[in-house]
Design a protein around this motif. Structure first.
Motif, PDB file in Angstrom:
ATOM      1  N   UNK A 150     -19.686   9.847 -42.729  1.00 28.91           N
ATOM      2  CA  UNK A 150     -19.482   8.575 -43.440  1.00 28.91           C
ATOM      3  C   UNK A 150     -18.095   8.520 -44.085  1.00 28.91           C
ATOM      4  N   UNK A 151     -17.090   9.056 -43.382  1.00 28.16           N
ATOM      5  CA  UNK A 151     -15.734   9.113 -43.946  1.00 28.16           C
ATOM      6  C   UNK A 151     -15.027   7.773 -43.756  1.00 28.16           C
ATOM      7  N   UNK A 152     -14.296   7.350 -44.773  1.00 26.61           N
ATOM      8  CA  UNK A 152     -13.523   6.113 -44.686  1.00 26.61           C
ATOM      9  C   UNK A 152     -12.507   6.118 -43.558  1.00 26.61           C
ATOM     10  N   UNK A 153     -12.040   7.318 -43.181  1.00 27.09           N
ATOM     11  CA  UNK A 153     -11.010   7.420 -42.143  1.00 27.09           C
ATOM     12  C   UNK A 153     -11.537   7.024 -40.765  1.00 27.09           C
ATOM     13  N   UNK A 154     -12.869   6.904 -40.649  1.00 22.74           N
ATOM     14  CA  UNK A 154     -13.492   6.502 -39.377  1.00 22.74           C
ATOM     15  C   UNK A 154     -13.563   4.987 -39.244  1.00 22.74           C
ATOM     16  N   UNK A 155     -13.153   4.250 -40.299  1.00 20.82           N
ATOM     17  CA  UNK A 155     -13.440   2.805 -40.352  1.00 20.82           C
ATOM     18  C   UNK A 155     -12.242   1.926 -40.040  1.00 20.82           C
ATOM     19  N   UNK A 156     -11.097   2.524 -39.714  1.00 19.45           N
ATOM     20  CA  UNK A 156      -9.923   1.697 -39.446  1.00 19.45           C
ATOM     21  C   UNK A 156      -9.017   2.412 -38.452  1.00 19.45           C
ATOM     22  N   UNK A 157      -7.941   1.726 -38.036  1.00 20.04           N
ATOM     23  CA  UNK A 157      -6.947   2.372 -37.176  1.00 20.04           C
ATOM     24  C   UNK A 157      -5.608   2.397 -37.906  1.00 20.04           C
ATOM     25  N   UNK A 158      -4.779   3.363 -37.538  1.00 22.31           N
ATOM     26  CA  UNK A 158      -3.455   3.458 -38.146  1.00 22.31           C
ATOM     27  C   UNK A 158      -2.686   2.152 -38.001  1.00 22.31           C
ATOM     28  N   UNK A 159      -2.744   1.556 -36.785  1.00 17.88           N
ATOM     29  CA  UNK A 159      -1.972   0.338 -36.530  1.00 17.88           C
ATOM     30  C   UNK A 159      -2.427  -0.800 -37.443  1.00 17.88           C
ATOM     31  N   UNK A 160      -3.751  -0.983 -37.555  1.00 17.20           N
ATOM     32  CA  UNK A 160      -4.259  -2.073 -38.403  1.00 17.20           C
ATOM     33  C   UNK A 160      -3.889  -1.836 -39.866  1.00 17.20           C
ATOM     34  N   UNK A 161      -3.999  -0.591 -40.312  1.00 21.10           N
ATOM     35  CA  UNK A 161      -3.699  -0.273 -41.712  1.00 21.10           C
ATOM     36  C   UNK A 161      -2.229  -0.560 -42.025  1.00 21.10           C
ATOM     37  N   UNK A 162      -1.358  -0.111 -41.143  1.00 21.43           N
ATOM     38  CA  UNK A 162       0.069  -0.309 -41.378  1.00 21.43           C
ATOM     39  C   UNK A 162       0.445  -1.791 -41.292  1.00 21.43           C
ATOM     40  N   UNK A 163      -0.214  -2.524 -40.371  1.00 24.62           N
ATOM     41  CA  UNK A 163       0.072  -3.963 -40.259  1.00 24.62           C
ATOM     42  C   UNK A 163      -0.381  -4.691 -41.530  1.00 24.62           C
ATOM     43  N   UNK A 164      -1.533  -4.291 -42.091  1.00 28.37           N
ATOM     44  CA  UNK A 164      -2.021  -4.968 -43.303  1.00 28.37           C
ATOM     45  C   UNK A 164      -1.058  -4.756 -44.465  1.00 28.37           C
ATOM     46  N   UNK A 165      -0.457  -3.571 -44.521  1.00 24.37           N
ATOM     47  CA  UNK A 165       0.532  -3.305 -45.565  1.00 24.37           C
ATOM     48  C   UNK A 165       1.795  -4.126 -45.321  1.00 24.37           C
TER      49      UNK A 165
END
Lengths: 164, 164
Positions: A90-105
């Motif tokens: 149940x780790x948060x790191x399983x719930x997103x992708x690097x690309x999406x995270x960086x784009x949101x920032x």
């Protein structure tokens, strides 16, 4: 009152019962590297007593330059030799992708981080990835034991990840 | 038997008493960033209960790209807003210099690390340095409280470092 203030009040109680100081070098010669997850109380999960083991933690329990820095200091200056790596279910790191995270920032603040977020999609495989990064580092040379585990947040149990 | 094996035995006792699972997001919306020192049991020092707060740790409790990564994930994906930074007395990072540490590695393995060891000579000033690095990061935008402390390994007490 902030939570920080509440925690400072807790610290007064802790200090009232405190019986230090202990020596600086970890008495059990262990370094634990684990995820920052709030449910993973590393000292309790492993039965670690104060003064025994270094505890390094970050988002995911991954291995980047900074974890190599900490492990190199732990081994070279403070004599640790065993390394225990812990990811968890149940780790948060399983719930997103690097690309999406960086784009949101980038969308919010206009700057794209120069670093990877280190998200992953397979827990066991990312434990192995982290173990390989440690094993392949030229700066981590004193290791006598290197093992990786997944902590189950539903049962409290550690399951070892096969690695060789 | 390694210490790792002993800790795995301890984990069996922990799991037998375990009453999970708790939710993924930290219920108190706090991220703690502290040194990896073995004597600093962050949950006990602050009276943190499981599930309440992220705990990020490294050699010195310093702020590099990887701590910004962890804090950005903590705030943006898991809703933390308060940050507590903890260094401590009798820290190993006070006992060497970056240059000497890197030279000792180069002398042994022939490769000089591309990273800084992040040693420091003034505890309070390094707490402020770390707080400044967090405050100046464009990726840490949700902070409602940012405070830094020095943990005294002889008394168990936290002393706040002046910062503004």
């Amino acid at each position: 009152m902030t939570v920080t203030d509440q925690y400072l009040k807790n610290n007064e109680e802790y200090a009232a019962r405190f019986t230090g100081p202990l020596p600086l070098p970890p008495s059990k010669h262990v370094a634990v590297l684990a995820c920052m997850d709030a449910r993973l109380d590393v000292y309790r999960v492993l039965g670690i007593q104060e003064g025994e083991s270094h505890v390094i933690r970050n988002a995911g329990g991954v291995v980047t330059h900074d974890e190599i820095r900490s492990l190199a200091i732990s081994q070279r200056l403070l004599g640790t030799t065993e390394i225990i790596l812990i990811h968890h279910t149940d780790c948060g790191m399983l719930t997103f992708t690097d690309d999406d995270f960086k784009k949101s920032i980038q969308d919010e603040v206009g700057i794209e981080p120069a670093w990877s977020a280190e998200a992953f999609s397979d827990l066991d495989e990312d434990v192995r990835q982290s173990l390989r990064r440690i094993r392949s580092s030229p700066f981590i040379t004193a290791t006598t034991s290197l093992r990786g585990f997944v902590f189950d947040v539903a049962t409290g149990k550690l399951a070892e990840v096969k690695f060789d």
